[in-house]
Design a protein around this motif. Structure first.
Motif, PDB file in Angstrom:
ATOM      1  N   LEU A 135       0.616  13.983  51.595  1.00 22.60           N
ATOM      2  CA  LEU A 135       0.897  15.030  50.626  1.00 22.60           C
ATOM      3  C   LEU A 135      -0.209  16.063  50.722  1.00 22.60           C
ATOM      4  CD1 LEU A 135       1.937  12.846  47.574  1.00 22.60           C
ATOM      5  CD2 LEU A 135       3.402  13.938  49.272  1.00 22.60           C
ATOM      6  N   GLN A 136       0.172  17.321  50.723  1.00 24.70           N
ATOM      7  CA  GLN A 136      -0.797  18.404  50.834  1.00 24.70           C
ATOM      8  C   GLN A 136      -0.337  19.595  50.017  1.00 24.70           C
ATOM      9  OE1 GLN A 136      -0.861  19.302  55.069  1.00 24.70           O
ATOM     10  NE2 GLN A 136      -2.741  18.135  55.276  1.00 24.70           N
ATOM     11  N   ASP A 137      -1.275  20.499  49.770  1.00 23.65           N
ATOM     12  CA  ASP A 137      -0.877  21.781  49.209  1.00 23.65           C
ATOM     13  C   ASP A 137      -0.260  22.599  50.348  1.00 23.65           C
ATOM     14  OD1 ASP A 137      -3.055  23.872  50.296  1.00 23.65           O
ATOM     15  OD2 ASP A 137      -4.046  21.960  49.851  1.00 23.65           O
ATOM     16  N   GLY A 138       0.575  23.542  49.985  1.00 18.38           N
ATOM     17  CA  GLY A 138       1.287  24.333  50.984  1.00 18.38           C
ATOM     18  C   GLY A 138       0.387  25.155  51.880  1.00 18.38           C
TER      19      GLY A 138
ATOM     20  N   SER B 119      -1.428   3.966  49.839  1.00 18.18           N
ATOM     21  CA  SER B 119      -1.938   3.096  50.902  1.00 18.18           C
ATOM     22  C   SER B 119      -3.413   3.371  51.190  1.00 18.18           C
ATOM     23  CB  SER B 119      -1.110   3.252  52.176  1.00 18.18           C
ATOM     24  OG  SER B 119      -1.287   4.549  52.712  1.00 18.18           O
ATOM     25  N   ILE B 120      -3.840   4.631  50.998  1.00 22.45           N
ATOM     26  CA  ILE B 120      -5.238   5.001  51.233  1.00 22.45           C
ATOM     27  C   ILE B 120      -5.500   6.306  50.482  1.00 22.45           C
ATOM     28  CG2 ILE B 120      -4.796   6.344  53.343  1.00 22.45           C
ATOM     29  CD1 ILE B 120      -7.438   5.140  54.476  1.00 22.45           C
ATOM     30  N   GLU B 121      -6.754   6.527  50.113  1.00 23.43           N
ATOM     31  CA  GLU B 121      -7.132   7.770  49.444  1.00 23.43           C
ATOM     32  C   GLU B 121      -8.099   8.547  50.316  1.00 23.43           C
ATOM     33  OE1 GLU B 121      -8.747   6.517  45.678  1.00 23.43           O
ATOM     34  OE2 GLU B 121      -6.765   6.495  44.753  1.00 23.43           O
ATOM     35  N   THR B 122      -8.025   9.868  50.205  1.00 24.86           N
ATOM     36  CA  THR B 122      -8.921  10.758  50.935  1.00 24.86           C
ATOM     37  C   THR B 122      -9.433  11.825  49.984  1.00 24.86           C
ATOM     38  OG1 THR B 122      -9.137  12.227  52.842  1.00 24.86           O
ATOM     39  CG2 THR B 122      -7.010  12.228  51.721  1.00 24.86           C
ATOM     40  N   ARG B 123     -10.543  12.413  50.304  1.00 24.46           N
ATOM     41  CA  ARG B 123     -11.086  13.492  49.474  1.00 24.46           C
ATOM     42  C   ARG B 123     -10.633  14.865  49.963  1.00 24.46           C
ATOM     43  NH1 ARG B 123     -14.647  12.480  45.763  1.00 24.46           N
ATOM     44  NH2 ARG B 123     -15.537  14.560  45.814  1.00 24.46           N
TER      45      ARG B 123
ATOM     46  N   THR C  44     -10.724  14.374  42.393  1.00 28.99           N
ATOM     47  CA  THR C  44     -10.621  15.676  43.066  1.00 28.99           C
ATOM     48  C   THR C  44      -9.522  16.497  42.394  1.00 28.99           C
ATOM     49  OG1 THR C  44      -8.968  14.900  44.662  1.00 28.99           O
ATOM     50  CG2 THR C  44     -11.313  14.657  45.287  1.00 28.99           C
ATOM     51  N   PRO C  45      -9.570  17.815  42.500  1.00 31.82           N
ATOM     52  CA  PRO C  45      -8.478  18.624  41.926  1.00 31.82           C
ATOM     53  C   PRO C  45      -7.105  18.242  42.495  1.00 31.82           C
ATOM     54  CG  PRO C  45     -10.341  20.033  42.437  1.00 31.82           C
ATOM     55  CD  PRO C  45     -10.652  18.665  43.008  1.00 31.82           C
ATOM     56  N   HIS C  46      -7.032  17.996  43.820  1.00 35.65           N
ATOM     57  CA  HIS C  46      -5.758  17.574  44.413  1.00 35.65           C
ATOM     58  C   HIS C  46      -5.287  16.251  43.799  1.00 35.65           C
ATOM     59  CE1 HIS C  46      -6.461  20.333  47.892  1.00 35.65           C
ATOM     60  NE2 HIS C  46      -5.152  20.359  47.901  1.00 35.65           N
ATOM     61  N   GLY C  47      -6.223  15.315  43.655  1.00 34.58           N
ATOM     62  CA  GLY C  47      -5.884  14.003  43.103  1.00 34.58           C
ATOM     63  C   GLY C  47      -5.327  14.092  41.701  1.00 34.58           C
ATOM     64  N   THR C  48      -5.951  14.888  40.866  1.00 36.43           N
ATOM     65  CA  THR C  48      -5.476  15.081  39.494  1.00 36.43           C
ATOM     66  C   THR C  48      -4.086  15.700  39.503  1.00 36.43           C
ATOM     67  OG1 THR C  48      -7.747  15.374  38.736  1.00 36.43           O
ATOM     68  CG2 THR C  48      -6.008  16.214  37.299  1.00 36.43           C
TER      69      THR C  48
END
Length: 177
Positions: A111-114, A90-94, A70-74
């Protein structure tokens, strides 16, 4: 991102908003503003007294990460690589929006985008800016042949007003491919 391209190309919708560039011929993109990354922590976590958090402070913390394709993952993986830190995933999400829910279930810090972080309203959670991370553009996309359409222009202006109302800096520019 491919879904957004198809959404616009196939005229299933007229516009879309992302925090990652959509470099596609025939799609016009306008930058509205930009946001950094944030870390969402429980209010009783040791980092909750901070006004921001650094990548090094997350070293060894269990983290809810984004799927790598995903773009966030990269983006997030690159931030950790640049810091020379191997994240404790610990876990991944899309989807960024699911991170706080997974955090409440004990999977780690989110972790998230603002921009997504602005939607976290749970009083038991604290959103902290992730210091020294690259900002991501808030982008409005539409088909290039429709960018002059009054409805598209109206939607673009509504988004600019909403960004202003949220206190985001006006960075209006057209992204050229």
């Amino acid at each position: 991102m491919a879904q957004i391209r198809d959404y616009l190309w196939l005229a299933e919708g007229n516009c879309a908003v992302t925090i990652f560039p959509l470099e596609v011929i025939g799609i016009s993109s306008f930058q509205i503003s930009s946001v950094g990354m944030v870390c969402v922590v429980p209010v009783d976590h040791r980092l909750a007294t901070n006004t921001s958090v650094s990548i090094t402070e997350l070293n060894g913390e269990p983290l809810i990460f984004f799927h790598p394709n995903t773009p966030h993952g990269t983006h997030v993986r690159q931030i950790f690589r640049d810091a020379g830190i191997e994240p404790d995933i610990s876990i991944e999400t899309r989807f960024a929006e699911t991170s706080p829910h997974l955090m409440r279930e004990g999977f780690g810090l989110a972790l998230q985008d603002g921009l997504t972080g602005l939607g976290v309203t749970d009083p038991n959670l604290k959103v902290l800016p992730l210091a020294e991370t690259p900002r991501q553009p808030i982008l409005f996309h539409c088909r290039a042949d429709e960018e002059s359409d009054p409805e598209i222009r109206g939607a673009l202006e509504c988004l600019r007003r909403a960004a202003h109302d949220l206190g985001l800096q006006d960075e209006f520019t057209k992204h050229e491919k």
